[in-house]
Design an enzyme around this catalytic site. Structure first.
Site, PDB file in Angstrom:
ATOM      1  N   SER A 101       0.838  -1.204   0.000  1.00 42.40           N
ATOM      2  CA  SER A 101       0.000   0.000   0.000  1.00 42.40           C
ATOM      3  C   SER A 101       0.877   1.261   0.000  1.00 42.40           C
ATOM      4  CB  SER A 101      -0.949  -0.086   1.201  1.00 42.40           C
ATOM      5  OG  SER A 101      -1.910   0.899   1.152  1.00 42.40           O
ATOM      6  N   ASP A 150     -10.407  -3.716  -4.635  1.00 40.29           N
ATOM      7  CA  ASP A 150      -9.646  -2.934  -3.655  1.00 40.29           C
ATOM      8  C   ASP A 150     -10.182  -1.498  -3.659  1.00 40.29           C
ATOM      9  OD1 ASP A 150      -7.742  -1.460  -2.258  1.00 40.29           O
ATOM     10  OD2 ASP A 150      -6.087  -2.732  -2.901  1.00 40.29           O
ATOM     11  N   HIS A 181      -8.223  -4.877  -0.100  1.00 43.78           N
ATOM     12  CA  HIS A 181      -6.928  -4.240   0.122  1.00 43.78           C
ATOM     13  C   HIS A 181      -5.960  -5.073   0.972  1.00 43.78           C
ATOM     14  CE1 HIS A 181      -4.335  -0.794  -0.140  1.00 43.78           C
ATOM     15  NE2 HIS A 181      -4.260  -0.668   1.174  1.00 43.78           N
TER      16      HIS A 181
HETATM   17  C1  MLT Z   1      -1.404   6.030   0.001  1.00 46.18           C
HETATM   18  O1  MLT Z   1      -1.755   7.040   0.585  1.00 46.18           O
HETATM   19  O2  MLT Z   1      -0.234   5.731  -0.215  1.00 46.18           O
HETATM   20  C2  MLT Z   1      -2.499   5.144  -0.482  1.00 46.18           C
HETATM   21  O3  MLT Z   1      -3.727   5.797  -0.439  1.00 46.18           O
HETATM   22  C3  MLT Z   1      -2.585   3.878   0.268  1.00 46.18           C
HETATM   23  C4  MLT Z   1      -2.742   4.111   1.740  1.00 46.18           C
HETATM   24  O4  MLT Z   1      -3.835   4.380   2.218  1.00 46.18           O
HETATM   25  O5  MLT Z   1      -1.754   4.023   2.416  1.00 46.18           O
END
Ligand code: MLT
Length: 198
Positions: A101, A150, A181
């Protein structure tokens, strides 16, 4: 940078572990042990704190990145890996990022800016970190693991990232799974098979 280094070998591979939002440098140890128990581990904690959650770069809203901060933090992380290779004496040419992520997003940003920084990357549930002219990534192998449902890292973004990396000549594969996710055991098994297939 707050980090943990675990020495397992002298000149082999080092896994660079990059956690998701709200995680820390210990989160991905079980994953690393499953994918390659013989590899060194360099696991880093994101330096940005958002409402008490660790991240690797700032965002303006969910899915909307602060691009200036992303560029700055990407450079710092890349320079930290350079420093760590020197300090801990691991092979700088065999660093494999495993990111989830937000950690996958900064790993993707490293690929877009520094083509020699990573030999391979496993990106669990990534987005497109940046849209820019790409360097030549013909020496880099990448696996994208994405969920068709996701809600945080939408499938269109995983597909677009695949196309961006392909057009930069990276050896890129994408593995789709039906879920959301979270990292599933099926994804980890897939990642291990990809990692071992050379
Ligand atoms: C990010 O901010 O990198 C993406 O939205 C994934 C997350 O929530 O960390």
């Amino acid at each position: 940078m707050i980090h943990i280094f675990k020495q397992k070998n002298d000149q082999g591979k080092t896994l660079l572990l990059l956690h998701g939002t709200g995680g820390d440098e210990r989160d991905l140890f079980p994953l690393a042990d499953l994918i390659d128990p013989a590899a060194n581990i360099l696991s880093v904690r994101g330096q940005v704190i958002e409402n008490g959650s660790n991240r690797f770069f700032r965002r303006l809203a969910e899915g909307v990145f602060d691009m200036e901060d992303l560029g700055f933090r990407t450079k710092r992380l890349k320079e930290f890996v350079d420093w760590a290779a020197d300090h801990y004496h691991f092979n700088r040419n065999q660093v494999i990022a495993i990111g989830y992520s937000n950690g996958a997003n900064i790993a993707g940003s490293i690929l877009c800016h520094y083509p020699d920084a990573l030999s391979e990357a496993i990106l669990f549930h990534p987005m497109v970190p940046i849209r820019k002219d790409m360097p030549d990534l013909s020496n880099v192998r990448v696996l994208i693991v994405a969920g068709r449902n996701d809600p945080i890292c939408p499938p269109q973004q995983a597909q677009e990232l695949y196309e961006i990396l392909s057009s930069a000549d990276a050896d890129v594969s994408i593995h789709w799974q039906p879920g959301g996710h979270r990292i599933t055991m099926e994804e980890v098994i897939e990642a291990k098979a990809w990692y071992e297939k050379k």
